[in-house]
Design a protein around this motif. Structure first.
Motif, PDB file in Angstrom:
ATOM      1  N   ALA A 113       5.323 -16.448   2.512  1.00 11.69           N
ATOM      2  CA  ALA A 113       5.072 -15.141   2.942  1.00 11.69           C
ATOM      3  C   ALA A 113       5.844 -13.986   2.680  1.00 11.69           C
ATOM      4  O   ALA A 113       6.946 -14.054   2.314  1.00 11.69           O
ATOM      5  N   VAL A 114       5.106 -12.820   2.630  1.00 13.27           N
ATOM      6  CA  VAL A 114       5.922 -11.603   2.224  1.00 13.27           C
ATOM      7  C   VAL A 114       5.171 -10.503   3.072  1.00 13.27           C
ATOM      8  O   VAL A 114       4.519 -10.465   3.855  1.00 13.27           O
ATOM      9  N   ILE A 115       6.506  -9.401   3.352  1.00  8.98           N
ATOM     10  CA  ILE A 115       6.124  -8.085   3.628  1.00  8.98           C
ATOM     11  C   ILE A 115       5.896  -7.209   2.581  1.00  8.98           C
ATOM     12  O   ILE A 115       6.637  -6.888   1.978  1.00  8.98           O
ATOM     13  N   TYR A 116       4.812  -6.482   2.801  1.00 11.27           N
ATOM     14  CA  TYR A 116       4.755  -5.245   1.784  1.00 11.27           C
ATOM     15  C   TYR A 116       4.845  -3.915   2.509  1.00 11.27           C
ATOM     16  O   TYR A 116       4.111  -3.706   3.621  1.00 11.27           O
ATOM     17  N   ASP A 117       5.514  -3.007   1.858  1.00 14.00           N
ATOM     18  CA  ASP A 117       5.485  -1.583   2.290  1.00 14.00           C
ATOM     19  C   ASP A 117       4.792  -0.858   0.976  1.00 14.00           C
ATOM     20  O   ASP A 117       5.300  -0.899  -0.027  1.00 14.00           O
ATOM     21  N   ASP A 118       3.390  -0.526   1.303  1.00 15.47           N
ATOM     22  CA  ASP A 118       2.483  -0.153   0.306  1.00 15.47           C
ATOM     23  C   ASP A 118       2.528  -1.172  -0.469  1.00 15.47           C
ATOM     24  O   ASP A 118       2.065  -2.363  -0.337  1.00 15.47           O
ATOM     25  N   ASP A 119       2.743  -0.752  -2.148  1.00 22.28           N
ATOM     26  CA  ASP A 119       2.615  -2.038  -3.183  1.00 22.28           C
ATOM     27  C   ASP A 119       3.815  -2.759  -3.278  1.00 22.28           C
ATOM     28  O   ASP A 119       4.133  -3.548  -4.507  1.00 22.28           O
ATOM     29  N   LYS A 120       4.938  -2.679  -2.527  1.00 25.64           N
ATOM     30  CA  LYS A 120       6.355  -3.066  -2.679  1.00 25.64           C
ATOM     31  C   LYS A 120       6.487  -3.908  -1.726  1.00 25.64           C
ATOM     32  O   LYS A 120       6.501  -3.888  -0.523  1.00 25.64           O
ATOM     33  N   ILE A 121       7.132  -5.196  -2.376  1.00 28.96           N
ATOM     34  CA  ILE A 121       7.391  -6.480  -1.415  1.00 28.96           C
ATOM     35  C   ILE A 121       9.029  -5.952  -1.181  1.00 28.96           C
ATOM     36  O   ILE A 121       9.859  -5.903  -1.928  1.00 28.96           O
ATOM     37  N   ILE A 122       9.068  -6.245   0.301  1.00 24.37           N
ATOM     38  CA  ILE A 122      10.354  -5.757   0.844  1.00 24.37           C
ATOM     39  C   ILE A 122      10.981  -6.905   1.714  1.00 24.37           C
ATOM     40  O   ILE A 122      11.957  -6.879   2.162  1.00 24.37           O
ATOM     41  N   GLY A 123      10.230  -7.853   1.948  1.00 22.49           N
ATOM     42  CA  GLY A 123      10.626  -9.154   2.732  1.00 22.49           C
ATOM     43  C   GLY A 123       9.974 -10.295   2.124  1.00 22.49           C
ATOM     44  O   GLY A 123       9.197 -10.235   1.522  1.00 22.49           O
ATOM     45  N   VAL A 124      10.599 -11.445   2.178  1.00 23.45           N
ATOM     46  CA  VAL A 124      10.058 -12.807   1.944  1.00 23.45           C
ATOM     47  C   VAL A 124      10.539 -13.870   2.640  1.00 23.45           C
ATOM     48  O   VAL A 124      11.620 -13.956   3.508  1.00 23.45           O
TER      49      VAL A 124
END
Length: 142
Positions: free
Chosen positions: A49-60
């Motif tokens: 699972a990931v968190i995106y802020d726009d097109d950047k992965i900022i969490g995993v």
């Protein structure tokens, strides 16, 4: 800010290597992490699972699914990490709410996890999420 929480496509697993590298205090070689994650995504009981802020992965967070005799079907979040510049804003709470809901759709009855002993901030977070300490995690390198 609007964040997107989702399961990362297996073919994009290499995108999380920079975050997991930070999680491990840069002690593990990036090439080794890449090899391990490329193997992990071949397992049927692993998702990322990931968190995106726009097109950047900022969490995993890796998600390991299994059934245990004492807890039933469960998910184990693993290598949970949020980029330092996004911490302290409630994003971890949102991410775990998403993980809980996702796990329920897969029939999970429980969430189990491990956290590093020295990571006091994570201990506080998990206590606030109503996790209980059930035991100790032991490791022996072969």
């Amino acid at each position: 800010m609007s964040f997107i929480f989702k399961i990362l496509e297996k073919e994009n697993i290499d995108l999380i290597i920079p975050l997991v590298y930070q999680l491990n205090n840069e002690k593990l070689d990036k090439a080794l992490l890449k090899r391990r994650f490329n193997e992990m995504v071949t397992y049927k009981n692993y998702e990322c699972a990931v968190i995106y802020d726009d097109d950047k992965i900022i969490g995993v967070s890796g998600l390991w699914f299994c059934t245990r005799h004492y807890s039933g079907k469960s998910v184990e979040p693993d290598h949970v990490f949020i980029d330092e510049s996004y911490r302290g804003k409630g994003l971890g709470k949102q991410f775990f709410k998403w993980i809980y809901n996702y796990a329920k759709t897969k029939g999970c009855e429980a969430v189990e996890l491990n956290t590093y002993v020295a990571n006091a901030a994570s201990h506080k977070f998990y206590f606030n999420e109503d996790f209980k300490i059930l035991g100790f995690h032991f490791l022996k390198k072969l």
